[in-house]
Design a protein around this motif. Structure first.
Motif, PDB file in Angstrom:
ATOM      1  N   ASN A 108      16.136 -21.912 -38.567  1.00 10.49           N
ATOM      2  CA  ASN A 108      15.477 -22.244 -39.838  1.00 10.49           C
ATOM      3  C   ASN A 108      15.571 -21.073 -40.812  1.00 10.49           C
ATOM      4  N   ILE A 109      16.787 -20.780 -41.255  1.00  8.34           N
ATOM      5  CA  ILE A 109      17.008 -19.693 -42.205  1.00  8.34           C
ATOM      6  C   ILE A 109      16.650 -20.166 -43.600  1.00  8.34           C
ATOM      7  N   ASP A 110      16.602 -19.229 -44.543  1.00 13.47           N
ATOM      8  CA  ASP A 110      16.209 -19.556 -45.912  1.00 13.47           C
ATOM      9  C   ASP A 110      17.142 -20.596 -46.519  1.00 13.47           C
ATOM     10  N   GLY A 111      16.570 -21.735 -46.960  1.00 17.05           N
ATOM     11  CA  GLY A 111      17.355 -22.757 -47.637  1.00 17.05           C
ATOM     12  C   GLY A 111      18.045 -23.736 -46.710  1.00 17.05           C
ATOM     13  N   PHE A 112      17.819 -23.637 -45.391  1.00 17.02           N
ATOM     14  CA  PHE A 112      18.515 -24.549 -44.468  1.00 17.02           C
ATOM     15  C   PHE A 112      17.708 -24.712 -43.194  1.00 17.02           C
ATOM     16  N   LYS A 145      26.315 -44.693 -41.356  1.00 16.08           N
ATOM     17  CA  LYS A 145      26.014 -43.654 -40.373  1.00 16.08           C
ATOM     18  C   LYS A 145      25.467 -42.391 -41.014  1.00 16.08           C
ATOM     19  N   GLU A 146      25.118 -42.434 -42.320  1.00 13.94           N
ATOM     20  CA  GLU A 146      24.502 -41.272 -42.936  1.00 13.94           C
ATOM     21  C   GLU A 146      23.573 -41.735 -44.060  1.00 13.94           C
ATOM     22  N   TYR A 147      22.564 -40.902 -44.365  1.00 14.27           N
ATOM     23  CA  TYR A 147      21.563 -41.230 -45.375  1.00 14.27           C
ATOM     24  C   TYR A 147      21.091 -39.910 -45.965  1.00 14.27           C
ATOM     25  N   TYR A 148      20.827 -39.881 -47.292  1.00 15.75           N
ATOM     26  CA  TYR A 148      20.375 -38.632 -47.887  1.00 15.75           C
ATOM     27  C   TYR A 148      19.482 -38.917 -49.098  1.00 15.75           C
ATOM     28  N   GLU A 149      18.650 -37.930 -49.435  1.00 18.99           N
ATOM     29  CA  GLU A 149      17.751 -37.989 -50.592  1.00 18.99           C
ATOM     30  C   GLU A 149      17.606 -36.585 -51.156  1.00 18.99           C
ATOM     31  N   ILE A 150      17.352 -36.512 -52.466  1.00 19.86           N
ATOM     32  CA  ILE A 150      16.978 -35.244 -53.080  1.00 19.86           C
ATOM     33  C   ILE A 150      15.474 -35.311 -53.309  1.00 19.86           C
ATOM     34  N   GLY A 151      14.728 -34.517 -52.539  1.00 15.20           N
ATOM     35  CA  GLY A 151      13.284 -34.605 -52.557  1.00 15.20           C
ATOM     36  C   GLY A 151      12.654 -33.922 -53.754  1.00 15.20           C
ATOM     37  N   SER A 189      18.206 -30.199 -43.861  1.00 19.04           N
ATOM     38  CA  SER A 189      17.515 -29.962 -45.133  1.00 19.04           C
ATOM     39  C   SER A 189      18.103 -28.731 -45.805  1.00 19.04           C
ATOM     40  N   LEU A 190      18.551 -28.901 -47.063  1.00 20.07           N
ATOM     41  CA  LEU A 190      19.166 -27.814 -47.818  1.00 20.07           C
ATOM     42  C   LEU A 190      18.391 -27.581 -49.114  1.00 20.07           C
ATOM     43  N   ASP A 191      18.346 -26.340 -49.569  1.00 20.66           N
ATOM     44  CA  ASP A 191      17.711 -25.997 -50.837  1.00 20.66           C
ATOM     45  C   ASP A 191      18.582 -26.507 -51.979  1.00 20.66           C
ATOM     46  N   SER A 192      18.022 -27.362 -52.862  1.00 20.29           N
ATOM     47  CA  SER A 192      18.807 -27.945 -53.961  1.00 20.29           C
ATOM     48  C   SER A 192      18.423 -27.383 -55.326  1.00 20.29           C
ATOM     49  N   LYS A 193      17.808 -26.196 -55.355  1.00 16.25           N
ATOM     50  CA  LYS A 193      17.433 -25.610 -56.648  1.00 16.25           C
ATOM     51  C   LYS A 193      18.665 -25.311 -57.491  1.00 16.25           C
ATOM     52  N   GLU A 194      19.726 -24.824 -56.848  1.00 16.79           N
ATOM     53  CA  GLU A 194      20.945 -24.520 -57.596  1.00 16.79           C
ATOM     54  C   GLU A 194      21.553 -25.797 -58.173  1.00 16.79           C
ATOM     55  N   TYR A 195      21.442 -26.903 -57.411  1.00 16.17           N
ATOM     56  CA  TYR A 195      21.925 -28.205 -57.905  1.00 16.17           C
ATOM     57  C   TYR A 195      21.192 -28.594 -59.191  1.00 16.17           C
ATOM     58  N   ALA A 196      19.854 -28.437 -59.183  1.00 14.83           N
ATOM     59  CA  ALA A 196      19.064 -28.785 -60.370  1.00 14.83           C
ATOM     60  C   ALA A 196      19.427 -27.901 -61.555  1.00 14.83           C
ATOM     61  N   LYS A 197      19.707 -26.623 -61.261  1.00 14.86           N
ATOM     62  CA  LYS A 197      20.058 -25.687 -62.323  1.00 14.86           C
ATOM     63  C   LYS A 197      21.396 -26.061 -62.952  1.00 14.86           C
TER      64      LYS A 197
END
Length: 539
Positions: A108-112, A145-151, A189-197
């Motif tokens: 459980n490293i930062d952002g992942f 076989k896969e599912y995803y969301e941006i929380g 789970s991945l950090d999506s802050k850069e995506y939003a930026k």
């Protein structure tokens, strides 16, 4: 058109151009935003595949035994959960699920972060989160076989399905697991802050670009407005020139109508004259009427698969007339035209005719239908097995070579299946070769009805068949091989009854030779035979 009407049209074009530009800007921005999302998806897929590969490794050994950490107890949900090596050393069993859980706890490293879970839990510690429950229920309702969301918490949540394979059955068959079942998943789970930026930056640039487009189009259409005044002065001269051209067209039309072949006269990309033979064939009274339904004469040309010598409207990015002039001396160019369900074939040739102000091209089409059909019949006979109507070995060698080149070029997997009918000699000796031939035909039909569109099957020789599977891993190829084996085993052959087959399966390794590739699948087939027949061996 009056001067006033021209200005109205100009204004309308300006508005349409502006709206069209805005539309494409919006499409481009949406694609960029989608690309950013795809980057997140690819990252999550990579992490998921890493965990799946680790689980496959563990499962291939039936679980692994390890020295327990201080205070660590055996997993009560596993059979044979301990291994006593000697009086001083006792190992505990780590199965794929427990290994995934332990890895998730230390990674459980930062952002992942990631974890394994299921709706039908064996271990209550693996209880699903709300997102994971939605993903698992989605898997149950669909074939995905896969599912995803941006929380809302700026995290990108992804889950990949865990599909039951042969590696899972030794430990879970008693729990009702079957091949292909989805029994859970691994969430990432991945950090999506850069995506939003980044997406926010794209939207800002879109606004600036639209402002620029408005200024640019306004400037362009202002210049066009000025040109309209000047163009009016040239209109009389153009009308005079048009009358001269029409007179020339009429003269040329009378000349080329004499010939019984297809003859057209082209001005660059546009056919301006066609002889009576062409018009009678197409059913139009004039070339002008023809152009109302077709932009180019080449719109009549049929696409012929696997033959680059057949001309289309654009060939290697070059318009067909220019391409014909350029390549007619070095290539055997042809044209296919369909009329009332009958395909006719022609050999075109072009000759440049220079006038005072431009170059024209006189193009003649000589019919070669009978010659072409005979050649295709001979080619079919040379590449097809006469008994089964599958490709023969020579043709498959050609296909396999091209498949290897394609696989290396696009970095996609390539697998082959090599199968042999078990104890086929006994069939010929007992029932005769005519019955044996019928068995071969039935086997070929089973193969053809089982493989997918794009897979290529061939009779390798005798009772041996080979199948190439483009863009298919050895895992998926082995599933198809097992399906073939089962279908043959369940089929009742006339006179003979039940028959089985043995199959070898392998995947191309980057850089290896075709000989090495085929040799390995041959060895896999041999191992299937040695192991008792009616088996699929992956090598």
């Amino acid at each position: 058109m009056t001067k006033f009407n021209k200005y109205i049209v100009l204004g309308a074009v300006f508005i349409v151009s502006l709206l069209t530009s805005f539309y494409f800007i919006d499409v481009f921005s949406k694609k960029n935003i989608e690309l950013q999302k795809q980057i997140l998806i690819k990252q999550a897929q990579t992490h998921f595949k890493d965990q799946v590969n680790t689980r496959v490794w563990n499962a291939s050994y039936g679980g692994v035994y390890a020295i327990p950490k201080e205070g660590q107890k055996p997993n009560p949900f596993l059979r044979d959960n301990i291994l006593k090596v000697d009086e001083n050393l006792t190992l505990i069993k780590i199965n794929p699920a427990w290994m995934s859980r332990q890895l998730s706890e230390i990674s459980n490293i930062d952002g992942f972060r990631f974890r394994i879970t299921s709706l039908k839990l064996i271990n209550p510690d693996n209880k699903a989160t709300p997102f994971e429950e939605r993903a698992l229920k989605y898997f149950e309702k669909t074939d995905e076989k896969e599912y995803y969301e941006i929380g809302e918490d700026s995290n990108f949540n992804y889950m990949g399905a865990l599909v039951t394979t042969n590696y899972c059955l030794p430990c879970h068959k008693h729990q009702g697991y079957k091949l292909g079942d989805v029994r859970g998943g691994i969430s990432v789970s991945l950090d999506s802050k850069e995506y939003a930026k980044v997406t926010s930056s794209i939207k800002t640039r879109v606004v600036l670009l639209k402002v620029f487009v408005v200024i640019f189009l306004f400037s362009v259409f202002l210049l066009i407005f000025k040109q309209l005044r000047y163009s009016q002065k040239l209109q009389d001269e153009v009308e005079h020139r048009t009358k001269e051209i029409e007179s020339t067209k009429q003269l040329l039309q009378e000349i080329i109508d004499i010939d019984a072949s297809f003859i057209v006269l082209a001005d660059g990309k546009d056919v301006i004259y066609a002889n009576k033979t062409v018009l009678d064939f197409t059913g139009y009274p004039s070339i002008e009427e023809f152009k109302k339904d077709y932009e180019y004469m080449s719109d009549l040309f049929e696409y012929v698969e696997d033959n680059k010598n057949f001309i289309q409207t654009y060939n290697d990015g070059i318009h067909w007339i220019e391409y014909l002039v350029k390549e007619q001396d070095s290539k055997n160019l042809k044209v296919c035209i369909e009329k009332k369900g009958i395909y006719r074939y022609f050999r075109p040739s072009a000759k440049e005719i220079k006038t005072e102000d431009k170059a024209l091209y006189l193009i003649t089409f000589d019919e070669i239908t009978n010659e072409y059909v005979k050649i295709k019949e001979l080619e079919h006979m040379a590449s097809t097995d006469a008994l089964t109507n599958l490709f023969n070995r020579n043709k498959l060698n050609e296909v396999l070579k091209k498949s290897i080149e394609l696989s290396s070029t696009i970095s996609a997997p390539l697998s082959i299946i090599f199968l042999d009918i078990d104890r086929f000699k006994r069939v010929n000796d007992t029932y005769g070769h005519d019955t044996g031939d019928k068995v071969l035909i039935d086997i070929a039909n089973i193969i053809t009805s089982t493989i997918r569109t794009g897979d290529i099957a061939a009779r390798w020789g005798g009772e041996e068949f080979m199948i190439t599977l483009q863009a298919t891993s050895v895992t998926h190829a082995s599933v198809l091989g097992e399906k073939l084996r089962t279908r043959v085993q369940e089929h009742v052959f006339k006179t003979v009854g039940k028959i089985t087959i043995s199959l070898g399966v392998t995947e191309y390794r980057d850089g290896e030779s075709e000989e090495s590739f085929v040799k390995r699948v041959d060895e896999a087939l041999y191992e299937a035979k040695e192991a008792g027949r009616n088996k699929v061996i992956v090598k």
